[in-house]
Design a protein around this motif. Structure first.
Motif, PDB file in Angstrom:
ATOM      1  N   PRO A  33      32.563  35.399  37.169  1.00 57.71           N
ATOM      2  CA  PRO A  33      33.559  34.505  36.580  1.00 57.71           C
ATOM      3  C   PRO A  33      34.644  34.103  37.570  1.00 57.71           C
ATOM      4  O   PRO A  33      35.083  32.947  37.558  1.00 57.71           O
ATOM      5  N   ASP A  35      34.433  33.528  40.752  1.00 62.63           N
ATOM      6  CA  ASP A  35      33.917  32.427  41.579  1.00 62.63           C
ATOM      7  C   ASP A  35      33.851  31.127  40.775  1.00 62.63           C
ATOM      8  O   ASP A  35      34.226  30.060  41.264  1.00 62.63           O
ATOM      9  N   PHE A  37      35.614  30.284  38.185  1.00 63.52           N
ATOM     10  CA  PHE A  37      36.974  29.799  37.911  1.00 63.52           C
ATOM     11  C   PHE A  37      37.597  29.185  39.166  1.00 63.52           C
ATOM     12  O   PHE A  37      38.233  28.137  39.098  1.00 63.52           O
ATOM     13  N   MET A  55      45.167  32.882  36.683  1.00 59.98           N
ATOM     14  CA  MET A  55      44.686  33.460  37.940  1.00 59.98           C
ATOM     15  C   MET A  55      45.815  33.631  38.931  1.00 59.98           C
ATOM     16  O   MET A  55      45.911  34.649  39.603  1.00 59.98           O
ATOM     17  N   LEU A  60      44.421  38.196  33.259  1.00 60.56           N
ATOM     18  CA  LEU A  60      43.071  37.828  32.848  1.00 60.56           C
ATOM     19  C   LEU A  60      43.126  36.453  32.178  1.00 60.56           C
ATOM     20  O   LEU A  60      44.078  36.133  31.476  1.00 60.56           O
ATOM     21  N   VAL A  61      42.089  35.682  32.410  1.00 60.10           N
ATOM     22  CA  VAL A  61      41.902  34.432  31.683  1.00 60.10           C
ATOM     23  C   VAL A  61      41.588  34.818  30.226  1.00 60.10           C
ATOM     24  O   VAL A  61      40.905  35.812  29.993  1.00 60.10           O
ATOM     25  N   THR A  66      36.670  32.896  28.819  1.00 62.37           N
ATOM     26  CA  THR A  66      35.771  33.656  29.702  1.00 62.37           C
ATOM     27  C   THR A  66      34.435  33.955  29.023  1.00 62.37           C
ATOM     28  O   THR A  66      33.368  33.759  29.620  1.00 62.37           O
ATOM     29  N   PHE A  88      32.590  40.759  35.073  1.00 61.70           N
ATOM     30  CA  PHE A  88      32.482  40.599  33.624  1.00 61.70           C
ATOM     31  C   PHE A  88      31.566  41.695  33.098  1.00 61.70           C
ATOM     32  O   PHE A  88      30.496  41.882  33.677  1.00 61.70           O
ATOM     33  N   ARG A  90      35.553  42.559  31.619  1.00 63.20           N
ATOM     34  CA  ARG A  90      36.761  43.117  32.215  1.00 63.20           C
ATOM     35  C   ARG A  90      37.680  43.725  31.171  1.00 63.20           C
ATOM     36  O   ARG A  90      38.770  44.172  31.510  1.00 63.20           O
ATOM     37  N   GLN A  94      35.396  41.860  25.749  1.00 63.02           N
ATOM     38  CA  GLN A  94      34.316  41.187  26.487  1.00 63.02           C
ATOM     39  C   GLN A  94      33.049  42.040  26.506  1.00 63.02           C
ATOM     40  O   GLN A  94      31.930  41.522  26.404  1.00 63.02           O
ATOM     41  N   ARG A 129      43.642  40.309  53.395  1.00 57.34           N
ATOM     42  CA  ARG A 129      42.384  39.572  53.294  1.00 57.34           C
ATOM     43  C   ARG A 129      42.573  38.070  53.504  1.00 57.34           C
ATOM     44  O   ARG A 129      43.396  37.441  52.857  1.00 57.34           O
ATOM     45  N   ARG A 173      47.401  42.427  39.507  1.00 58.03           N
ATOM     46  CA  ARG A 173      45.953  42.516  39.298  1.00 58.03           C
ATOM     47  C   ARG A 173      45.510  43.969  39.186  1.00 58.03           C
ATOM     48  O   ARG A 173      44.656  44.308  38.368  1.00 58.03           O
TER      49      ARG A 173
HETATM   50  P1  ADP Z   1      39.048  40.360  42.016  1.00 60.27           P
HETATM   51  O1  ADP Z   1      37.926  41.207  41.501  1.00 60.27           O
HETATM   52  O2  ADP Z   1      39.246  40.520  43.494  1.00 60.27           O
HETATM   53  O3  ADP Z   1      40.317  40.481  41.232  1.00 60.27           O
HETATM   54  P2  ADP Z   1      37.759  37.980  40.918  1.00 60.27           P
HETATM   55  O4  ADP Z   1      37.271  36.864  41.762  1.00 60.27           O
HETATM   56  O5  ADP Z   1      36.750  38.807  40.221  1.00 60.27           O
HETATM   57  O6  ADP Z   1      38.666  38.834  41.885  1.00 60.27           O
HETATM   58  O7  ADP Z   1      38.772  37.422  39.796  1.00 60.27           O
HETATM   59  C1  ADP Z   1      39.845  36.579  40.106  1.00 60.27           C
HETATM   60  C2  ADP Z   1      40.625  36.216  38.838  1.00 60.27           C
HETATM   61  O8  ADP Z   1      39.774  35.480  37.928  1.00 60.27           O
HETATM   62  C3  ADP Z   1      41.144  37.380  38.004  1.00 60.27           C
HETATM   63  O9  ADP Z   1      42.359  37.894  38.506  1.00 60.27           O
HETATM   64  C4  ADP Z   1      41.291  36.715  36.632  1.00 60.27           C
HETATM   65  O10 ADP Z   1      42.443  35.909  36.551  1.00 60.27           O
HETATM   66  C5  ADP Z   1      40.080  35.817  36.579  1.00 60.27           C
HETATM   67  N1  ADP Z   1      38.925  36.534  35.994  1.00 60.27           N
HETATM   68  C6  ADP Z   1      37.807  36.933  36.651  1.00 60.27           C
HETATM   69  N2  ADP Z   1      36.954  37.570  35.811  1.00 60.27           N
HETATM   70  C7  ADP Z   1      37.560  37.593  34.598  1.00 60.27           C
HETATM   71  C8  ADP Z   1      37.212  38.100  33.317  1.00 60.27           C
HETATM   72  N3  ADP Z   1      36.062  38.758  33.091  1.00 60.27           N
HETATM   73  N4  ADP Z   1      38.082  37.927  32.288  1.00 60.27           N
HETATM   74  C9  ADP Z   1      39.236  37.277  32.478  1.00 60.27           C
HETATM   75  N5  ADP Z   1      39.626  36.767  33.648  1.00 60.27           N
HETATM   76  C10 ADP Z   1      38.815  36.913  34.706  1.00 60.27           C
END
Ligand code: ADP
Ligand code: ZN
Length: 215
Positions: A33, A35, A37, A55, A60-61, A66, A88, A90, A94, A129, A173
């Motif tokens: 998710p 990627d 988003f 984000m 979280l979205v 999601t 996912f 998270r 979900q 990073r 985060r």
């Molecule tokens: P990381 O694991 O490094 O935090 P991700 O690329 O997995 O990075 O996620 C980036 C952002 O995308 C999260 O901080 C959140 O805002 C959103 N996101 C990703 N996966 C989810 C999810 N399953 N539910 C809600 N928001 C998500």
């Protein structure tokens, strides 16, 4: 491997890198998710405008967005292909939605790979990073190969820092991870699906550990 596998771990554990490598090696679809988003934000699509502010704050979205996006993608992939879900579920909501959707197709999650890394190491990794705009490879600003961040050592592309890798957002985060996502470790441990992998060491070694544990 025609499995449904979840990759879990705190932000900075290397979950995305490993999920991609294992998916390539085991011929599984990689569904992330984060990627999806980020791509939507870049393309300035409707979805992008819905998710961007969450984000950027490290939140979280909302689940209704999601869950809809991921379940639609799972339908697109079809049932003949195995899938790695990276990021996912998270939270508990979900996880339940996913279990219910798979059950309707007479499927279930086979394994959950939990990549563990100590918190100080996570903060260090995330805050240093940088990513290549062209090939998406990650680099650490502390690494000796590229001390001046002049460009991607692989392809020469411009390096940038993810908007949510800024220190304040990194802290949020991690907070969200420990509160919402970490409880799922117990959820899957109780179902006997959890595989814990030590996430410190060389990238290729960790990939090897995961593949071996899945076989
Ligand atoms: P990381 O694991 O490094 O935090 P991700 O690329 O997995 O990075 O996620 C980036 C952002 O995308 C999260 O901080 C959140 O805002 C959103 N996101 C990703 N996966 C989810 C999810 N399953 N539910 C809600 N928001 C998500
Ligand atoms: Zn590059």
């Amino acid at each position: 491997m025609k499995m449904y596998i979840i990759f879990m771990g705190p932000p900075g554990a290397g979950k995305g890198t490993q999920a991609e490598r294992v998916a390539a090696e085991a011929k599984l679809e990689h569904l992330a998710p984060g990627d999806l988003f980020r791509q939507a934000v870049k393309q300035q699509s409707l979805l992008g405008s819905e998710v961007q502010s969450f984000m950027e704050k490290g939140e979280l979205v909302p689940d209704e967005i999601t869950i809809r996006v991921i379940l639609e993608k799972l339908d697109d992939i079809g049932e003949e292909t195995g899938v790695i879900l990276d990021g996912f579920p998270r939270n508990y909501n979900q996880a339940v939605a996913l279990d219910e959707a798979l059950e309707k197709k007479n499927k279930a999650i086979d394994r959950v790979v939990y990549i563990s890394v100590e918190q100080p190491e996570l903060v260090r990794r995330l805050s240093s990073r940088w990513l290549c705009r062209e090939c998406q490879s990650p680099y650490s600003s502390e690494s000796a190969e590229n001390p001046h961040l002049e460009g991607c050592p692989g392809c020469g592309g411009e390096l940038y820092q993810r908007a949510d890798d800024k220190p304040e957002t990194v802290a949020r985060r991690l907070e969200v991870y420990f509160k919402e996502t970490a409880p799922l470790i117990e959820y899957y441990r109780k179902q006997n699906k959890l595989i814990e992998i030590e996430g410190e060491g060389a990238v290729v070694e960790i990939t090897g550990r995961i593949i071996k544990a899945l076989e």
